[in-house]
Every structure is written in structure tokens, then in C-alpha cells.
Write a protein that holds these residues in place. Structure first.
Motif, PDB file in Angstrom:
ATOM      1  N   CYS A 150       0.843  -1.198   0.000  1.00 11.49           N
ATOM      2  CA  CYS A 150       0.000   0.000   0.000  1.00 11.49           C
ATOM      3  C   CYS A 150       0.874   1.242   0.000  1.00 11.49           C
ATOM      4  CB  CYS A 150      -0.956   0.030   1.166  1.00 11.49           C
ATOM      5  SG  CYS A 150      -2.156   1.348   1.027  1.00 11.49           S
ATOM      6  N   PRO A 151       1.397   1.705  -1.104  1.00  9.12           N
ATOM      7  CA  PRO A 151       1.409   1.018  -2.400  1.00  9.12           C
ATOM      8  C   PRO A 151       2.573   0.041  -2.482  1.00  9.12           C
ATOM      9  CG  PRO A 151       2.365   3.183  -2.619  1.00  9.12           C
ATOM     10  CD  PRO A 151       1.981   3.037  -1.196  1.00  9.12           C
ATOM     11  N   PRO A 152       2.505  -0.966  -3.391  1.00  8.76           N
ATOM     12  CA  PRO A 152       3.634  -1.882  -3.557  1.00  8.76           C
ATOM     13  C   PRO A 152       4.844  -1.116  -4.074  1.00  8.76           C
ATOM     14  CG  PRO A 152       1.711  -2.639  -4.774  1.00  8.76           C
ATOM     15  CD  PRO A 152       1.428  -1.254  -4.344  1.00  8.76           C
ATOM     16  N   THR A 153       6.020  -1.526  -3.678  1.00 10.79           N
ATOM     17  CA  THR A 153       7.218  -0.865  -4.196  1.00 10.79           C
ATOM     18  C   THR A 153       7.404  -1.286  -5.661  1.00 10.79           C
ATOM     19  OG1 THR A 153       8.504  -2.717  -3.408  1.00 10.79           O
ATOM     20  CG2 THR A 153       8.382  -0.799  -1.977  1.00 10.79           C
ATOM     21  N   PRO A 154       8.180  -0.509  -6.421  1.00  4.77           N
ATOM     22  CA  PRO A 154       8.437  -0.917  -7.803  1.00  4.77           C
ATOM     23  C   PRO A 154       9.024  -2.318  -7.901  1.00  4.77           C
ATOM     24  CG  PRO A 154       9.130   1.331  -7.483  1.00  4.77           C
ATOM     25  CD  PRO A 154       8.724   0.831  -6.149  1.00  4.77           C
ATOM     26  N   GLU A 155       9.852  -2.711  -6.916  1.00  3.35           N
ATOM     27  CA  GLU A 155      10.399  -4.066  -6.942  1.00  3.35           C
ATOM     28  C   GLU A 155       9.276  -5.093  -6.896  1.00  3.35           C
ATOM     29  OE1 GLU A 155      11.408  -1.695  -4.852  1.00  3.35           O
ATOM     30  OE2 GLU A 155      13.546  -1.821  -4.421  1.00  3.35           O
ATOM     31  N   ALA A 156       8.263  -4.804  -6.060  1.00  2.00           N
ATOM     32  CA  ALA A 156       7.143  -5.740  -5.942  1.00  2.00           C
ATOM     33  C   ALA A 156       6.382  -5.825  -7.246  1.00  2.00           C
ATOM     34  CB  ALA A 156       6.213  -5.297  -4.813  1.00  2.00           C
ATOM     35  N   LEU A 157       6.230  -4.690  -7.918  1.00  2.00           N
ATOM     36  CA  LEU A 157       5.518  -4.701  -9.195  1.00  2.00           C
ATOM     37  C   LEU A 157       6.295  -5.505 -10.226  1.00  2.00           C
ATOM     38  CD1 LEU A 157       3.203  -3.728 -10.947  1.00  2.00           C
ATOM     39  CD2 LEU A 157       4.538  -1.724 -11.497  1.00  2.00           C
ATOM     40  N   ILE A 158       7.615  -5.344 -10.229  1.00  2.00           N
ATOM     41  CA  ILE A 158       8.435  -6.092 -11.188  1.00  2.00           C
ATOM     42  C   ILE A 158       8.339  -7.585 -10.896  1.00  2.00           C
ATOM     43  CG2 ILE A 158      10.809  -6.491 -11.931  1.00  2.00           C
ATOM     44  CD1 ILE A 158      11.274  -3.486 -11.494  1.00  2.00           C
ATOM     45  N   GLU A 159       8.345  -7.932  -9.605  1.00  2.00           N
ATOM     46  CA  GLU A 159       8.170  -9.336  -9.208  1.00  2.00           C
ATOM     47  C   GLU A 159       6.824  -9.859  -9.715  1.00  2.00           C
ATOM     48  OE1 GLU A 159       9.997 -11.280  -6.752  1.00  2.00           O
ATOM     49  OE2 GLU A 159       8.576 -12.928  -6.993  1.00  2.00           O
ATOM     50  N   GLY A 160       5.787  -9.030  -9.570  1.00  2.88           N
ATOM     51  CA  GLY A 160       4.464  -9.437 -10.040  1.00  2.88           C
ATOM     52  C   GLY A 160       4.447  -9.647 -11.536  1.00  2.88           C
TER      53      GLY A 160
END
Lengths: 164, 379
Positions: free
Chosen positions: A137-147
């Protein structure tokens, strides 16, 4: 056939056996074109994922398309309000098949901080099918890349919603 | 779902084309919808439609105790989350009669100014994108990451800090943070000159911003425009200087004012504001007093704050203008009413006046130069 024997002898010039489906999925997974579509806070982190530090382009997703007709990945980044929900559904329907959806952030997963709010849809999967959920909340950019990489994996294995 | 906002066909507008822009559009910065009436390339009338991101913050505030709204209100303006949080915390403190210790007040000033710089850098990047200057986005966000990493070290997260408490702040600076902040300040200051070089010396940029979207001073006052947008129109008003709060009265800085009122003036004012913010951070780091971070007994006690009966209005200078919090307490641990005064809503409401009889390309430039955040408009 000559190539096959050659490959067995010295490992050079072999043939490559695959199904057409696998080849297509490999291609699709490496050229995801997301829709430029920011709703709220997560959109800022989505922009950060595109920027010079995180560089989403490394994974074949740099072409953010402003039109849903040219995109095949919808990154739902931000709170989905009841007023916005019909538009999101329309945008999803306008995207050509095969299409994939990443739900980014707590709001799109289950309402997040707005679970008791009268104006917020409690999860974007109530209106469109979702392939990958990225919490935060919000996801970090690393988390988005992982997704995004999880989605690529899913597409290659033929388990994404669009393939089923 | 019924749509309450439609443009009725007017008898004189038979030949005008009604064009819908948004809510999903790359240059509306979120979920703003503009209904345009166009005559060729010329925009004859604009009607903004808002409400696509209404999350009911004011109702959420009534549903929880006082500290519960700290974690929510920073999501209202997600680009400048520290400022909203500080505004709410300050409103509750003033209603209750608390005064944060000096060190906490200085830390708040440093946080606010870091937040202002990163918010203006987001603006610079998106404004550049709107005008086709992609390099502004790459460079602006590169420097923003430096500031975000500072904020992450201090508060634990990149956005939405939940760091300010009634009567102080949550934690002290980590080891080496002050040195790192000084280095980042030097770095960003150097880069600001670079931005000015590559944008202000570009003919395309000048042609698309000079004389475009001129907002006269009287109109700015009439429509309640605040912040950098009003200062670019010659309104010399800054809450940090005119109604100093926290430690702003100890700081020396100038308030940049331009009189042109066009997109270029707004660009100049924001760039200059970032330079002034760096000066403020340097002064605050130099004079940072020692002492407690939070009032004695409030480390945990802030959770059960009981505000007295009464009402209070507090305003702070956010990156987009005056952020106001109107608070009514009824003598319990729950706020009776919290009204958020959003600067973006006022700035948005003047836009149709400026966009009338301009080209569609200019409309994008005007919208970009005003720095609208839809979360702040809809709340």
C-alpha cells in the motif's frame, strides 16, 4: 534430419522442437504492452517502476500504450471506485485477446484501507478476472516487477486466465 | 449507472463537436474527465467531470479514533502525502492545545520540504511528458528516487509515511541520515540548473508555455487559487512566511513570485521553490536542536487522545497550495467532523476559464502546468 544427426554428434546446428502454443506464449510473455492507466497512489509507483532507476523496459514492458486497443496487459493501479468500475470494465473489454490483468495494491485486491467506504469496489476481481495480485500500500516498484515476472511465468506455463 | 453530467446541445453550438477526454487519458493525470466542445482544433468549452476517485475520506475520519485518520489522510494527496498528514496532526494538536517539542518541529519542517521537492519533481516529469519532453520524466524521477530513499530510511516506506504523531514524531533520524541529506541537497541543487537548461533553452518548450494559459491575478483571487499557481500570477502569498508554523519563522527564504501568470511562469516558480526548499532544509539541519521527539507520555498515549469540544481550522502550505483541515471535536476520542480543504479542487475549477478558446495542445499544457492530483480533488 541431417541437422539432427549433426547435433547428436557435436552439439551444433540442432533442431528445436516445440508446440506453436509454447512459442506464442514465450513471445507474449516477453512483450507485454501495458495500458497507461493510473487510478490513484499506486500509479505513482507504477511510474517509478518505469523510471530510470527501476526500468521496467528490461522485462519487455516499456511500451505503455494510451489506447486499450493496442495493449494486452492492464495494470489496475489504485483504488477502484464505484463510479470508475464501469469504465474499467469497458476498457478491459476493449483490449484485444489474449489479455492479462495485474491487480496492484491493497485497494484492488480487497478494498485495502477503504474496506468500510461506501464508494469503493471491494476488489477489482469483482468486475474483471485477475491474473496476479501484488500486495502493498502502495507496492514498491520491486514488488511490481516481481508481479510482472510472475505473470510472465504464468503465461509461459499456460496458466494465465487468457489461456484457460 | 446514470451519468449526471452531460452537455446539453445548445442552439448556437450545432456545428461544435463534443469530444470526451478521459477518465482514462495519459495527459489528464489520473481520472479527470474533460468534456470538450471543439470547433476544429479550437476548444470552445470545457467541462471537467470529477468524482472518479471519491474515496470518502471525511466519512472515514468520523469512523475511527483521532490517530486512525493519520494513516488515511496521507492517501488523499498521494504525491505529497507528508503535507496532508502534517496538516491533520497540526489541526488536532491545536484543537487539543498540544505543542510539539522543538526537535520534532524542525524534523517536520525538513520532512515537509523534502516532500515539496519530490512532489515538484513528479510535476516536472509529468509536465515534460505532456509537452513531449521525455527527458524531464527520466531525470526528474531519477532525483526523486534519491529523496524517496531518504524518506524510506526515515519512515520505513516510500510513500504514505504514518510518521507524525500528536505531540511529536515517531522516530529520530537514523545514523548518517543528516550527512546523506546534505549530499542529496547538493546533488538535487546541481541537477535543477540542468533541468532549467534543457527545458528553458528549448524553443519547443518555450513556444508551448510562454503566453499560454494566462491566469490574471484577480481571477486567481476570485477562484481561490493558491500555492505556486497563484504566485505565478503575482499573488505574493505563502503561508510558510505569512502565517509561520512549526519552525518556519526561524528560516530565511524568499518566496518566488512571477507576474506573467502563464505556464512558463508556473514552471519558473516551481523550479525556484525547489531551490528555496533546499535552502530551508540546509538551515534546519544546521540548527537542529537536541531534545525529545515527542511530548512526555505521548509515545503510546497519542492513541487515546481526547480532544475538547470545539472547532478549529488549520492551514498549511502544501506543494499545490493551501491544504486546510477543519476539525470539530465533541469531547470524545472520535472526531465529530473532519473537512479537508483541497487546493487541487480550487485550482481545477478555474481551468475551464483558461482553456476556453485555446488549442487542444494548449489545453494539455495548461492542465499539466496546474499540477492537479485527482485524489486531492475528489478526496
Amino acid at each position: 534430419m541431417a541437422a539432427l544427426t549433426n547435433h547428436q554428434k557435436n552439439g551444433l546446428g540442432g533442431v528445436f522442437l516445440t508446440r506453436l502454443e509454447d512459442l506464442l506464449e514465450w513471445g507474449r510473455s516477453n512483450s507485454l504492452w501495458p495500458l497507461t492507466f493510473g487510478l490513484a497512489c499506486c500509479a505513482i509507483e507504477m511510474m517509478s517502476a518505469q523510471d530510470s532507476k527501476y526500468d521496467l523496459a528490461r522485462f519487455g514492458s516499456e511500451v505503455f500504450r494510451p489506447s486499450p486497443r493496442q495493449a494486452d496487459l492492464m495494470l489496475v493501479a489504485g483504488t477502484v471506485c464505484k463510479r470508475m468500475a464501469p469504465r474499467i470494465k469497458t476498457l478491459y473489454e476493449q483490449m484485444p485477446d489474449p489479455k492479462y490483468v495485474i491487480a496492484m495494491g491493497a485497494c484492488t485486491i480487497n478494498g485495502g484501507p477503504y474496506q468500510k467506504t461506501y464508494s469503493v469496489v471491494q476488489g477489482v476481481d469483482k468486475i474483471i478476472p485477475v491474473d496476479v495480485y501484488v500486495p502493498g500500500c502502495p507496492p514498491t516498484p520491486e514488488a511490481l516487477i516481481e508481479g510482472l515476472m510472475k505473470l510472465q511465468q504464468k503465461i509461459r506455463q499456460g496458466r494465465a486466465n487468457a489461456n484457460v | 449507472m446514470t451519468e449526471p453530467y452531460t452537455i446539453e446541445p445548445q442552439p448556437d453550438s450545432k456545428d461544435l463537436l463534443v469530444l470526451n477526454m478521459g477518465p482514462q487519458h495519459p495527459s489528464t493525470h489520473g481520472v479527470l474527465r474533460l468534456i470538450l466542445k471543439i470547433d476544429g482544433e479550437t476548444v470552445r468549452d470545457v467541462q471537467p467531470v470529477i468524482g472518479y476517485l471519491h474515496r470518502g475520506f471525511e466519512k472515514i475520519a468520523e469512523g475511527g479514533r483521532y490517530p486512525h485518520f493519520i494513516i488515511e489522510c496521507n492517501r488523499a494527496d498521494y504525491v505529497a502525502s507528508y503535507t496532508y498528514e502534517v496538516a491533520y496532526v497540526r489541526a488536532v494538536e491545536e484543537l487539543t492545545g498540544l505543542q510539539a517539542p522543538p526537535r520534532a518541529r524542525y524534523i517536520r519542517v525538513i520532512c515537509l520540504e523534502l516532500d515539496r521537492i519530490q512532489s515538484h519533481l513528479v510535476w516536472l516529469g509529468t509536465f515534460g511528458l505532456d509537452l513531449g519532453a521525455l527527458n524531464a520524466f527520466w531525470y526528474g524521477f531519477r532525483e526523486r528516487e534519491l529523496i524517496l530513499s531518504l524518506q524510506q530510511e526515515l519512515t520505513g516506506v516510500r510513500m504514505h509515511p504514518n510518521y507524525f504523531r500528536f505531540g511529536g514524531v515517531k522516530a529520530d533520524f537514523p545514523d548518517g541520515w543528516i550527512e546523506k541529506t546534505r549530499r542529496v541537497c547538493d546533488e538535487v541543487e546541481r541537477k535543477l540548473d540542468e533541468y532549467e537548461d534543457f527545458l528553458a533553452q528549448s524553443d519547443t518548450f518555450l513556444m508551448r508555455t510562454r503566453g499560454v494559459g494566462v491566469l490574471p491575478k484577480e481571477m486567481a483571487i476570485d477562484w481561490g487559487v493558491t500555492g505556486p499557481n497563484a504566485r505565478a500570477s503575482g499573488l505574493d502569498f505563502d503561508l510558510r512566511r505569512d502565517e509561520p508554523y512549526f519552525a518556519y519563522s526561524d528560516m530565511k527564504f524568499t518566496v518566488p513570485v512571477r507576474t506573467a501568470g502563464d505556464c512558463y511562469a508556473r514552471f519558473e516558480v516551481r523550479l525556484e521553490e525547489m531551490r528555496q526548499s533546499i535552502q530551508i532544509i540546509r538551515q534546519a539541519l544546521e540548527r537542529l536542536p537536541q531534545g525529545p521527539l515527542i511530548l512526555d507520555g505521548w509515545e503510546k498515549g497519542y492513541q487515546f487522545l481526547i480532544a475538547p469540544k470545539g472547532e478549529h481550522y488549520t492551514r498549511v502550505e502544501g506543494p499545490r497550495g493551501e491544504i486546510g483541515v477543519y476539525l470539530i471535536g465533541d469531547g470524545t476520542t472520535f472526531p465529530y467532523r473532519v473537512k479537508l480543504r483541497s487546493p487541487c479542487f480550487q485550482n481545477l475549477s478555474v481551468l475551464p476559464e483558461l482553456m476556453r478558446n485555446t488549442l487542444i495542445a494548449d489545453l494539455v499544457a495548461i492542465n499539466g502546468s496546474f499540477d492537479i492530483v485527482m485524489g486531492c480533488v475528489d478526496r
